[in-house]
Design a protein around this motif. Structure first.
Motif, short mmCIF file in Angstrom:
data_model
loop_
_atom_site.label_atom_id
_atom_site.label_comp_id
_atom_site.label_asym_id
_atom_site.label_seq_id
_atom_site.Cartn_x
_atom_site.Cartn_y
_atom_site.Cartn_z
N UNK A 51 -3.53 10.46 -3.70
CA UNK A 51 -2.89 9.18 -3.38
C UNK A 51 -1.58 9.42 -2.62
N UNK A 52 -0.80 10.39 -3.06
CA UNK A 52 0.55 10.56 -2.53
C UNK A 52 0.59 11.39 -1.26
N UNK A 53 -0.38 12.27 -1.07
CA UNK A 53 -0.28 13.19 0.05
C UNK A 53 -1.12 12.77 1.25
N UNK A 54 -2.38 12.44 1.01
CA UNK A 54 -3.31 12.34 2.14
C UNK A 54 -3.86 10.95 2.37
N UNK A 55 -3.76 10.06 1.41
CA UNK A 55 -4.50 8.81 1.58
C UNK A 55 -3.62 7.58 1.44
N UNK A 56 -3.70 6.94 0.32
CA UNK A 56 -3.28 5.55 0.14
C UNK A 56 -1.89 5.22 0.67
N UNK A 57 -0.87 5.96 0.23
CA UNK A 57 0.48 5.55 0.56
C UNK A 57 0.83 5.75 2.04
N UNK A 58 0.02 6.52 2.76
CA UNK A 58 0.27 6.68 4.20
C UNK A 58 -0.36 5.56 5.02
N UNK A 59 -1.14 4.69 4.38
CA UNK A 59 -1.84 3.64 5.11
C UNK A 59 -0.87 2.69 5.79
N UNK A 60 0.25 2.36 5.12
CA UNK A 60 1.22 1.45 5.72
C UNK A 60 1.87 2.05 6.95
N UNK A 61 2.14 3.35 6.91
CA UNK A 61 2.72 4.03 8.07
C UNK A 61 1.74 3.96 9.24
N UNK A 62 0.48 4.26 8.96
CA UNK A 62 -0.54 4.20 10.01
C UNK A 62 -0.65 2.79 10.58
N UNK A 63 -0.63 1.76 9.72
CA UNK A 63 -0.78 0.38 10.19
C UNK A 63 0.31 0.01 11.17
N UNK A 67 16.13 1.35 2.73
CA UNK A 67 16.47 0.93 1.36
C UNK A 67 15.60 1.66 0.35
N UNK A 68 14.32 1.78 0.66
CA UNK A 68 13.38 2.43 -0.27
C UNK A 68 13.73 3.90 -0.49
N UNK A 122 0.82 -1.21 0.00
CA UNK A 122 0.00 0.00 0.00
C UNK A 122 0.86 1.26 0.00
N UNK A 123 2.00 1.22 0.68
CA UNK A 123 2.85 2.41 0.80
C UNK A 123 4.01 2.42 -0.19
N UNK A 124 3.97 1.52 -1.17
CA UNK A 124 4.95 1.52 -2.27
C UNK A 124 6.38 1.43 -1.77
N UNK A 125 6.65 0.44 -0.93
CA UNK A 125 8.01 0.20 -0.47
C UNK A 125 8.61 -0.97 -1.23
#
Length: 669
Positions: free
Chosen positions: A258-270, A294-295, A234-237
């Motif tokens: 996608x990049x600022x407020x939603x999708x890719x931050x989901x992994x950080x939140x999890x 690494x990412x 989800x966070x494109x790692x």
């Protein structure tokens, strides 16, 4: 109204907006869909503010509140409830998601004005925001999985929004497939955790974390590694990141969302939400931290050579999310979330500013074709500068405080975390170089024809509309971009949205200035007070050194970019020729796409062809289906042959049967 009532309203507004636009778009007047969608997200933001102020009135120890709408399933030990968890962590995410999304919706009112799928766009956009809010407000694993899947589905709809573009539909499918792999990891990880805890509820799971670790540490580590698969996808790692740059095929507001407020931050939140479990399985947390490091380095190197304007910003997102994953994996939870918040401000701003430049270029995104827009687009240029300074980590912009807070805490932990500390500062100078390379190439130098045309007072419109990715000729009907292009200098909604984000990108860091303010630490404390490792650093010497080093590296990176792409623009070509191997490596994105194609796509494609052309035809078709069918066919043909209609044949058959029976009994006797 209590806190949880506001929580349900946060979910209700975007869901109603999406349904209302989706079902009623045929009868809605003009561009009312955009106004309805923007209003719905704005109301969700006001509800989040209401919940925030209401939560402050609760006692410190009672700021994690669960509300159950109804029991979905309560049998054989499964406590599947439709419940939300409202606490400082979920509220921070709600405020960021709804606040930034409101400005993105406002920007979209003008940016998407001429698009023939205007109502569909806002319906999808509202659904996307609803899905993300469901994910962050979920009070148990069941609702988390639902929100997780909804975010993936919504991203497919928006990335493939221009569905007549083959590049857009291919990118949407790619994002969807990779995220489904992550969904599988999330579900399997949930199973491992549920097997030992016997509950799907987050707070009950965390209460039994120590006992779980004692009884089944192997299962806990395995379960958390599987959760990380979901987070990384989800966070494109790395190695699940390849969908993110392709997602730039969607409209620019989608890229921003996608990049600022939603999708890719989901992994950080999890990872932040599951911190009580990760602290009991440090090996899994280390995997997260190392993958983030690494990412951020891989993305930084690719950003140095990419020439697509939006893709440069996309790789910067991948790199900055790497910082956040490294932070929450290393126990710097508040610092990681602080960077998540500031990143949302300046990254949404950069994408919006990029959209304005792309509008001036009549849809073209190639930096090689841009230049000299500084005078033609002063407002967009100013926003780009603010966003670029924040992204590069120049004081006093917001990114400076949040990025260095992460590295301070990791460095203070010592040991092997020093490697992460060094990687973070290497990534910082790469960030400054590729960010300002992008800005200098777009706004400095000889004005391109489109910039000259805009300086003369006319916004460029292409005679023939083409796909910027492959040059294919397009029309402007539904499924393709609209006929008109829009820039911030001429559209008030775009200007207001970008101006608001620019202010936040400048002042957003004041909530957590070292040795001065600790507002975010204090606010998030109830969510992390049980943590054994989450604590602010009191190493003043390391803090001063880090702030000074971060400032120097940012300024050096900008100076390098200025020297290479403004003062001596012929030098990059010589560097490219001298280090051709590295250039090919970076241009081909470290060959991750080719590696995945070789190791996964081709073997599975071969297996699919074998199954269809060989196994299904010979084994299933010929043996399993054809065999019994053949036997029946032979038997029926034999019976038909015996049914001749001649009396003498029937008499002979009867005589043969009687003779055979008599012979059988004679033998038996």
């Amino acid at each position: 109204m209590n806190v949880t009532d506001y929580g349900w309203l946060i979910l209700l507004f975007p869901l109603v907006g999406s349904i209302l636009i989706g079902l009623g778009h045929r009868v809605l007047p003009g561009r009312a869909a955009g106004i309805i969608g923007t209003t719905a997200i704005g109301l969700a933001f006001l509800a989040a503010l209401g919940a925030f102020f209401q939560l402050q009135d609760e006692p410190h120890e009672l700021r994690q509140i669960t509300s159950v709408l109804y029991d979905y399933a309560s049998t054989v030990g499964v406590d599947a409830e439709m419940s939300i968890l409202v606490d400082p962590l979920s509220l921070l995410m709600c405020l960021v998601v709804t606040g930034v999304s409101t400005l993105i919706h406002l920007y979209s009112l003008s940016y998407m004005w001429s698009d023939k799928g205007y109502a569909r766009f806002f319906s999808y956009l509202n659904f996307f925001v609803f899905s993300m809010l469901l994910l962050v407000l979920a009070g148990n694993f069941l609702l988390l999985i639902v929100g997780w899947a909804f975010v993936g589905a919504a991203s497919y709809l928006l990335i493939s929004y221009w569905y007549r573009r083959t590049t857009a539909t291919t990118a949407g499918v790619k994002a969807f497939v990779i995220n489904v792999v992550g969904d599988i990891g999330l579900v399997l990880g949930t199973y491992f955790i549920f097997k030992h805890t016997g509950t799907l509820d987050f707070l009950k799971t965390f209460e039994g974390a120590e006992e779980f670790a004692t009884e089944g540490n192997g299962d806990l580590t395995a379960g958390l590694i599987l959760l990380l698969v979901g987070a990384f996808a989800k966070s494109a790692q790395v190695p699940f990141h390849t969908w993110l740059p392709d997602a730039m095929e969607g409209p620019t507001p989608v890229s921003s969302l996608i990049h600022a407020a939603t999708m890719v931050t989901a992994g950080v939140y999890l990872i932040a939400r599951m911190h009580p479990l990760f602290e009991q399985a440090p090996a899994a947390a280390d995997v997260a931290a190392i993958t983030g490091a690494v990412t951020l380095l891989v993305a930084g190197t690719i950003g140095l050579v990419v020439t697509d304007l939006k893709r440069v910003i996309a790789y910067s997102t991948m790199s900055q999310i790497g910082y956040m994953i490294m932070a929450v994996g290393g126990g710097a939870y508040v610092a990681g979330l602080f960077h998540l918040m500031t990143h949302a401000f300046f990254k949404a701003l950069l994408f919006m500013a990029a959209g304005s430049v792309i509008g001036a270029m009549a849809g073209q995104q190639d930096l090689d074709k841009m230049g000299g827009f500084r005078k033609a687009m002063p407002f967009t240029f100013g926003c780009f500068v603010v966003g670029g300074l924040a992204l590069a980590g120049v004081p006093p912009f917001s990114g400076f405080f949040s990025k260095d807070e992460i590295l301070l805490i990791l460095g203070d932990r010592g040991g092997w975390y020093w490697a992460l500390y060094v990687a973070g500062y290497v990534g910082a100078i790469l960030t400054a170089i590729y960010t300002w390379r992008m800005i200098f190439r777009a706004f400095w130098g000889e004005p391109c024809p489109e910039a000259k045309e805009l300086e003369a007072g006319h916004l460029h419109h292409a005679e023939v509309h083409t796909n910027p990715a492959n040059g294919e000729v397009e029309d402007t009907d539904v499924g393709f971009p609209g006929s008109e292009h829009h820039i911030a200098e001429r559209n008030a909604p775009m200007k207001v949205a970008m101006g608001g984000l620019a202010v936040l990108a400048v002042v957003g860091g004041v909530v957590q200035i070292p040795e001065v303010t600790h507002a975010l630490d204090s606010f998030l404390e109830p969510s992390f007070e049980e943590s054994a490792i989450a604590q602010a650093s009191d190493n003043t010497g390391l803090m001063v050194f880090g702030l000074a080093l971060g400032t120097v590296l940012a300024m050096v990176g900008i100076a390098i970019a200025y020297r290479l792409w403004v003062q001596t623009p012929e030098v990059p070509a010589r560097i490219q020729a001298r280090f051709s191997f590295l250039h090919r490596l970076f241009v081909n994105k470290w060959y991750f796409d080719e590696l995945i194609d070789l190791v996964i796509v081709r073997p599975f494609a071969w297996f699919g062809r074998f199954g269809q052309q060989t196994f299904e035809r010979l084994v299933v078709g010929a043996a399993l289906i054809g065999g019994p069918t053949g036997l029946v066919r032979v038997g029926s043909a034999t019976v038909r042959a015996l049914q001749s209609g001649f009396l003498r044949a029937y008499a002979a058959l009867l005589f043969a049967g009687v003779a055979a029976t008599v012979f059988y009994f004679l033998v038996q006797s």
